[in-house]
Design a protein around this motif. Structure first.
Motif, PDB file in Angstrom:
ATOM      1  N   GLN A   1     -11.860   0.863   3.113  1.00  0.00           N
ATOM      2  CA  GLN A   1     -11.081   0.544   4.315  1.00  0.00           C
ATOM      3  C   GLN A   1     -11.939   0.017   5.456  1.00  0.00           C
ATOM      4  O   GLN A   1     -11.485  -0.809   6.258  1.00  0.00           O
ATOM      5  N   SER A   2     -13.174   0.457   5.546  1.00  0.00           N
ATOM      6  CA  SER A   2     -14.018   0.065   6.678  1.00  0.00           C
ATOM      7  C   SER A   2     -14.925  -1.112   6.359  1.00  0.00           C
ATOM      8  O   SER A   2     -15.694  -1.543   7.233  1.00  0.00           O
TER       9      SER A   2
ATOM     10  N   ARG B   1       0.860  -1.188   0.000  1.00  0.00           N
ATOM     11  CA  ARG B   1       0.000   0.000   0.000  1.00  0.00           C
ATOM     12  C   ARG B   1       0.892   1.233   0.000  1.00  0.00           C
ATOM     13  O   ARG B   1       1.737   1.369   0.874  1.00  0.00           O
ATOM     14  N   SER B   2       0.652   2.114  -0.948  1.00  0.00           N
ATOM     15  CA  SER B   2       1.535   3.273  -1.104  1.00  0.00           C
ATOM     16  C   SER B   2       0.726   4.548  -1.264  1.00  0.00           C
ATOM     17  O   SER B   2      -0.353   4.540  -1.862  1.00  0.00           O
ATOM     18  N   LEU B   3       1.274   5.642  -0.749  1.00  0.00           N
ATOM     19  CA  LEU B   3       0.635   6.945  -0.959  1.00  0.00           C
ATOM     20  C   LEU B   3       0.741   7.380  -2.409  1.00  0.00           C
ATOM     21  O   LEU B   3       0.057   8.294  -2.839  1.00  0.00           O
TER      22      LEU B   3
ATOM     23  N   LEU C   1      -8.897   2.450  -1.946  1.00  0.00           N
ATOM     24  CA  LEU C   1      -8.398   2.105  -0.603  1.00  0.00           C
ATOM     25  C   LEU C   1      -9.179   2.870   0.456  1.00  0.00           C
ATOM     26  O   LEU C   1      -9.587   2.302   1.485  1.00  0.00           O
ATOM     27  N   ASN C   2      -9.377   4.158   0.217  1.00  0.00           N
ATOM     28  CA  ASN C   2     -10.156   4.955   1.163  1.00  0.00           C
ATOM     29  C   ASN C   2     -11.592   4.462   1.235  1.00  0.00           C
ATOM     30  O   ASN C   2     -12.179   4.330   2.315  1.00  0.00           O
ATOM     31  N   GLU C   3     -12.142   4.182   0.079  1.00  0.00           N
ATOM     32  CA  GLU C   3     -13.562   3.812   0.008  1.00  0.00           C
ATOM     33  C   GLU C   3     -13.864   2.524   0.774  1.00  0.00           C
ATOM     34  O   GLU C   3     -14.882   2.418   1.448  1.00  0.00           O
TER      35      GLU C   3
ATOM     36  N   LEU D   1      -5.582   5.982  -4.777  1.00  0.00           N
ATOM     37  CA  LEU D   1      -5.881   5.921  -3.347  1.00  0.00           C
ATOM     38  C   LEU D   1      -7.389   5.839  -3.082  1.00  0.00           C
ATOM     39  O   LEU D   1      -7.816   5.441  -1.991  1.00  0.00           O
TER      40      LEU D   1
END
Lengths: 104, 279
Positions: free
Chosen positions: B213-214, B114-116, B209-211, B206
């Motif tokens: 994550q939960s 996982r990378s920024l 990944l944000n979407e 990204l």
């Protein structure tokens, strides 16, 4: 309390109030509260708050019981200890008072 | 299927365009600060089809999981001695070794998963776990001491062992993330087109990944998205292009921070030595 301990306690309080001593250069944008979005650090409580950008800040957040980190990593300083978090993680945590946040 | 045969024409043209040097005169502001720097020249574009190949020059300076654990053990000894010498009745322990190892190993593994810059690249697990981790330890809570004891003994000369799992522990928070580099932007555009061709509309790697994550366990939609994500990264060689660009930024960073990086290593060695003296 010894003088040495008093000095240390005051120094620690100042560090938290004025920005924790983190070994990084001052970021162009300091940590700040933001509108909640999935890429921010979401601290879920009865009064959920969300944070972004690098830095440290003193806060007063009660009953924080869940977080999602978005693209942030750092430390949540709470009544039960220092909770380290990595990017793109989300988890329940024991409900607690949070008094400072650091995003690296 | 070999990458060379998997690359579609648009992707191949993109790679050629990048190799041809569309960087002349371009400038980038990698840390989102106001100072722009010229894009550094890059070497031959690497081809990366698996996370293990996503290595970088800065890796040499970062601790692996075992290295961080040695710091944690040393810290435990030093805090115990500090508490004893300070006359405190409190004791301090990190969470169980399994918890610490799980957390630190996740952070260390994430350097290639996982990378920024390029987002998600867990090729092995995308088809079963989506964007979730195989052994998610979530967060690591290190128990607090009392206020005085904590101030005196926990943060020994500002040394935080867990932070050394993160590249942000490096001087100046590590190499810049070249999110605005024109070569990376071109590769991301190609990846986004590939994702769109698969029915997923993202402009930034990204975003998924944000979407997601939960969302654990992963839904079928999450798994489908993650699968397309890694396939598109391989098809467009996004990770290969990105780490080639990062190589260049890392080298500049390393050259500019050689003294600080030496101090960084010395600081780690000194800390371990101080703990060893207490054993």
């Amino acid at each position: 309390m010894s003088i040495k301990r008093k000095i240390i306690s005051v120094a620690a309080a100042v560090a938290i109030a004025g920005g924790m001593a983190v070994a990084v250069a001052a970021p162009a944008q300091a940590i700040n509260r933001m509108a909640c979005a999935s890429h921010n650090l979401n601290l879920v409580s009865p009064a959920t708050t969300c944070w972004g950008n690098a830095g440290s800040v003193s806060v007063t957040l009660y009953d924080v019981y869940y977080y999602s980190s978005g693209n942030n990593e750092g430390i949540i300083y709470g009544g039960l200890g220092n909770t380290y978090f990595y990017r793109w993680g989300a988890a329940s945590m024991p409900s607690q008072y949070v008094f400072a946040i650091t995003i690296w | 299927m070999r990458l060379s045969t998997r690359l579609g024409l648009p992707s191949a043209l993109l790679v050629v365009a990048v190799l041809c040097g569309c960087t002349d005169g371009a400038e980038v502001s990698p840390n989102n600060d106001e100072q722009s720097i010229p894009e550094p020249p890059i070497g031959e574009i690497r081809v990366v089809t698996e996370p293990a190949a996503a290595t970088r020059p800065i890796d040499e300076y970062l601790l692996d999981t075992q290295g961080v654990l040695e710091l944690v053990q040393s810290h435990t000894l030093q805090v115990a001695r500090c508490l004893k010498d300070g006359g405190y009745s409190e004791t301090f322990e990190y969470p169980s070794q399994d918890e610490v190892v799980g957390f630190v190993a996740t952070v260390v593994d994430d350097r290639r998963l996982r990378s920024l810059l390029w987002g998600f690249f867990d090729v092995e697990n995308a088809r079963t776990l989506g964007y979730q981790r195989e052994t998610a330890s979530g967060a690591l809570t290190v128990p607090a001491l009392g206020k005085e004891a904590s101030a005196e003994c926990m943060n020994l000369e500002g040394f935080d062992p867990i932070k050394f799992a993160f590249d942000k522990s490096l001087p100046d928070a590590g190499p810049p993330v070249p999110v605005e580099d024109s070569r990376v932007r071109a590769a991301i555009t190609a990846w986004a087109q590939c994702m769109s061709d698969h029915g997923f509309n993202y402009t930034d790697p990204l975003e998924p990944l944000n979407e997601f994550q939960s969302e654990s366990p992963a839904s079928s939609r999450q798994i489908a998205t993650a699968t397309a994500d890694v396939d598109c990264k391989i098809d467009t060689n996004l990770v290969g292009i990105a780490v080639t660009v990062e190589d260049a930024y890392d080298q500049v960073y390393i050259e500019q921070h050689s003294a600080e990086l030496e101090e960084y290593r010395t600081r780690i060695d000194d800390f371990l030595r101080a703990g060893a003296a207490l054993e």
